[in-house]
Design a protein around this motif. Structure first.
Motif, PDB file in Angstrom:
ATOM      1  N   LEU A   1       8.524  -0.841  14.249  1.00 24.05           N
ATOM      2  CA  LEU A   1       7.209  -1.310  13.795  1.00 24.05           C
ATOM      3  C   LEU A   1       7.218  -2.822  13.589  1.00 24.05           C
ATOM      4  N   THR A   2       8.287  -3.336  13.007  1.00 19.83           N
ATOM      5  CA  THR A   2       8.400  -4.777  12.796  1.00 19.83           C
ATOM      6  C   THR A   2       8.387  -5.508  14.132  1.00 19.83           C
ATOM      7  N   ARG A   3       9.068  -4.976  15.125  1.00 25.34           N
ATOM      8  CA  ARG A   3       9.096  -5.594  16.456  1.00 25.34           C
ATOM      9  C   ARG A   3       7.716  -5.581  17.111  1.00 25.34           C
ATOM     10  N   ALA A   4       6.915  -4.565  16.835  1.00 27.70           N
ATOM     11  CA  ALA A   4       5.563  -4.510  17.400  1.00 27.70           C
ATOM     12  C   ALA A   4       4.744  -5.713  16.942  1.00 27.70           C
ATOM     13  N   PHE A   5       4.999  -6.185  15.720  1.00 31.06           N
ATOM     14  CA  PHE A   5       4.286  -7.360  15.218  1.00 31.06           C
ATOM     15  C   PHE A   5       4.810  -8.648  15.837  1.00 31.06           C
ATOM     16  N   ASP A   6       6.000  -8.605  16.399  1.00 27.50           N
ATOM     17  CA  ASP A   6       6.531  -9.772  17.103  1.00 27.50           C
ATOM     18  C   ASP A   6       5.988  -9.850  18.526  1.00 27.50           C
ATOM     19  N   HIS A   7       5.441  -8.744  19.012  1.00 24.89           N
ATOM     20  CA  HIS A   7       4.982  -8.697  20.398  1.00 24.89           C
ATOM     21  C   HIS A   7       3.480  -8.436  20.459  1.00 24.89           C
ATOM     22  N   GLU A   8       3.093  -7.223  20.736  1.00 24.47           N
ATOM     23  CA  GLU A   8       1.690  -6.905  21.024  1.00 24.47           C
ATOM     24  C   GLU A   8       0.743  -7.132  19.844  1.00 24.47           C
ATOM     25  N   ILE A   9       1.042  -6.559  18.698  1.00 23.99           N
ATOM     26  CA  ILE A   9       0.141  -6.657  17.552  1.00 23.99           C
ATOM     27  C   ILE A   9       0.088  -8.093  17.044  1.00 23.99           C
ATOM     28  N   GLY A  10       1.174  -8.798  17.164  1.00 23.08           N
ATOM     29  CA  GLY A  10       1.245 -10.174  16.694  1.00 23.08           C
ATOM     30  C   GLY A  10       0.261 -11.111  17.359  1.00 23.08           C
ATOM     31  N   GLU A  11      -0.304 -10.701  18.470  1.00 26.08           N
ATOM     32  CA  GLU A  11      -1.310 -11.531  19.129  1.00 26.08           C
ATOM     33  C   GLU A  11      -2.597 -11.613  18.316  1.00 26.08           C
ATOM     34  N   PHE A  12      -2.810 -10.606  17.427  1.00 27.01           N
ATOM     35  CA  PHE A  12      -4.055 -10.625  16.659  1.00 27.01           C
ATOM     36  C   PHE A  12      -3.887 -10.242  15.195  1.00 27.01           C
ATOM     37  N   TRP A  13      -2.678  -9.871  14.766  1.00 23.18           N
ATOM     38  CA  TRP A  13      -2.463  -9.541  13.370  1.00 23.18           C
ATOM     39  C   TRP A  13      -1.008  -9.809  13.024  1.00 23.18           C
ATOM     40  N   GLN A  14      -0.776 -10.436  11.886  1.00 23.70           N
ATOM     41  CA  GLN A  14       0.576 -10.763  11.456  1.00 23.70           C
ATOM     42  C   GLN A  14       0.982  -9.895  10.268  1.00 23.70           C
ATOM     43  N   ALA A  15       2.233  -9.473  10.265  1.00 23.81           N
ATOM     44  CA  ALA A  15       2.801  -8.756   9.123  1.00 23.81           C
ATOM     45  C   ALA A  15       4.301  -8.994   9.127  1.00 23.81           C
ATOM     46  N   SER A  16       4.844  -9.097   7.939  1.00 25.40           N
ATOM     47  CA  SER A  16       6.278  -9.352   7.812  1.00 25.40           C
ATOM     48  C   SER A  16       7.020  -8.082   7.432  1.00 25.40           C
ATOM     49  N   HIS A  17       8.313  -8.139   7.605  1.00 23.50           N
ATOM     50  CA  HIS A  17       9.210  -7.063   7.214  1.00 23.50           C
ATOM     51  C   HIS A  17       8.958  -6.675   5.758  1.00 23.50           C
ATOM     52  N   SER A  18       8.776  -7.675   4.906  1.00 28.97           N
ATOM     53  CA  SER A  18       8.586  -7.417   3.476  1.00 28.97           C
ATOM     54  C   SER A  18       7.248  -6.751   3.164  1.00 28.97           C
ATOM     55  N   GLN A  19       6.305  -6.783   4.089  1.00 31.08           N
ATOM     56  CA  GLN A  19       5.035  -6.076   3.907  1.00 31.08           C
ATOM     57  C   GLN A  19       5.115  -4.659   4.475  1.00 31.08           C
ATOM     58  N   ILE A  20       5.811  -4.514   5.595  1.00 35.82           N
ATOM     59  CA  ILE A  20       5.836  -3.241   6.321  1.00 35.82           C
ATOM     60  C   ILE A  20       6.615  -2.165   5.576  1.00 35.82           C
ATOM     61  N   TYR A  21       7.828  -2.472   5.127  1.00 32.19           N
ATOM     62  CA  TYR A  21       8.673  -1.447   4.523  1.00 32.19           C
ATOM     63  C   TYR A  21       8.105  -0.858   3.226  1.00 32.19           C
ATOM     64  N   PRO A  22       7.599  -1.675   2.294  1.00 31.94           N
ATOM     65  CA  PRO A  22       6.975  -1.057   1.101  1.00 31.94           C
ATOM     66  C   PRO A  22       5.747  -0.218   1.453  1.00 31.94           C
ATOM     67  N   LEU A  23       4.996  -0.655   2.461  1.00 30.29           N
ATOM     68  CA  LEU A  23       3.813   0.102   2.858  1.00 30.29           C
ATOM     69  C   LEU A  23       4.220   1.443   3.474  1.00 30.29           C
ATOM     70  N   LEU A  24       5.301   1.460   4.233  1.00 30.71           N
ATOM     71  CA  LEU A  24       5.793   2.735   4.772  1.00 30.71           C
ATOM     72  C   LEU A  24       6.081   3.711   3.638  1.00 30.71           C
ATOM     73  N   GLN A  25       6.709   3.220   2.579  1.00 31.90           N
ATOM     74  CA  GLN A  25       7.019   4.077   1.433  1.00 31.90           C
ATOM     75  C   GLN A  25       5.734   4.599   0.779  1.00 31.90           C
ATOM     76  N   ARG A  26       4.734   3.713   0.605  1.00 34.57           N
ATOM     77  CA  ARG A  26       3.460   4.147   0.011  1.00 34.57           C
ATOM     78  C   ARG A  26       2.740   5.166   0.895  1.00 34.57           C
ATOM     79  N   LEU A  27       2.752   4.933   2.208  1.00 32.92           N
ATOM     80  CA  LEU A  27       2.093   5.872   3.125  1.00 32.92           C
ATOM     81  C   LEU A  27       2.786   7.231   3.095  1.00 32.92           C
TER      82      LEU A  27
END
Length: 191
Positions: free
Chosen positions: A36-62
């Protein structure tokens, strides 16, 4: 006055949009946090940014909320990775979000444009180098996006398999191409 579509008056589209991006990525296939983090470095990163520190806590909440679940995968002798997948509840939540209207325009955060706002004269000596720098950056971005289009969508079948992604990439190419044309006009008049 805006109508709410959830108990408690929360408008779905105003909540953390990152959760929907993650749900959408997981709707495509099961993935690890690293994937998921790599997706933000490639395709999603063209229009939305997210960092490792945002993704992992959100995975836990989801996962706590029942929208995703995980399976522990063992790689090598001892390394365990969590591979996440969407639950039926998560799929319903994602589909509801995709189906809701998007009536608001959001401002883009562009430091260059913000800095331009404070330039008071066409004779400002900072202007020409600023424009030249941005022109090169946006030309490079057009080239990058065109290369991505060739790589990701080499055939009509590839386009049809991920049509929304294709439309986003086309939009990004057009946006950057227009930005380059505007910068070229400014460079010509602000020599």
């Amino acid at each position: 006055m805006k109508q709410t579509n959830e108990p408690g008056g929360v408008i779905i589209g105003q909540r953390n949009r990152l959760q929907y991006i993650i749900l959408g990525l997981l709707s495509q296939r099961a993935q690890t946090g690293y994937d998921l983090t790599r997706a933000f470095d490639h395709e999603i990163g063209e229009f939305w940014q997210a960092s490792h520190s945002q993704i992992y806590p959100l995975l836990q909440r989801l996962e706590t909320g029942g929208d995703i679940t995980h399976e522990d995968l063992i790689t090598g002798e001892k390394l365990a990775k969590k591979q996440y997948e969407l639950t039926p509840q998560g799929r319903t939540k994602l589909n509801a979000w995709i189906s809701e209207p998007s009536p608001e325009l959001t401002a883009t955060k562009d430091d260059f444009i913000l800095k331009l706002y404070f330039i008071k004269s066409a004779d400002d000596p900072r202007l020409a180098p600023m424009i030249a720098e941005q022109l090169q950056l946006h030309r490079d971005q057009v080239e990058h996006l065109q290369a991505r289009r060739q790589t990701v969508f080499p055939t009509d079948d590839a386009i049809q398999a991920a049509y929304g992604h294709y439309l986003i990439l086309e939009h990004a190419i057009e946006r950057e191409t227009h930005y380059v044309a505007w910068l070229e006009r400014q460079a010509a008049t602000n020599h």
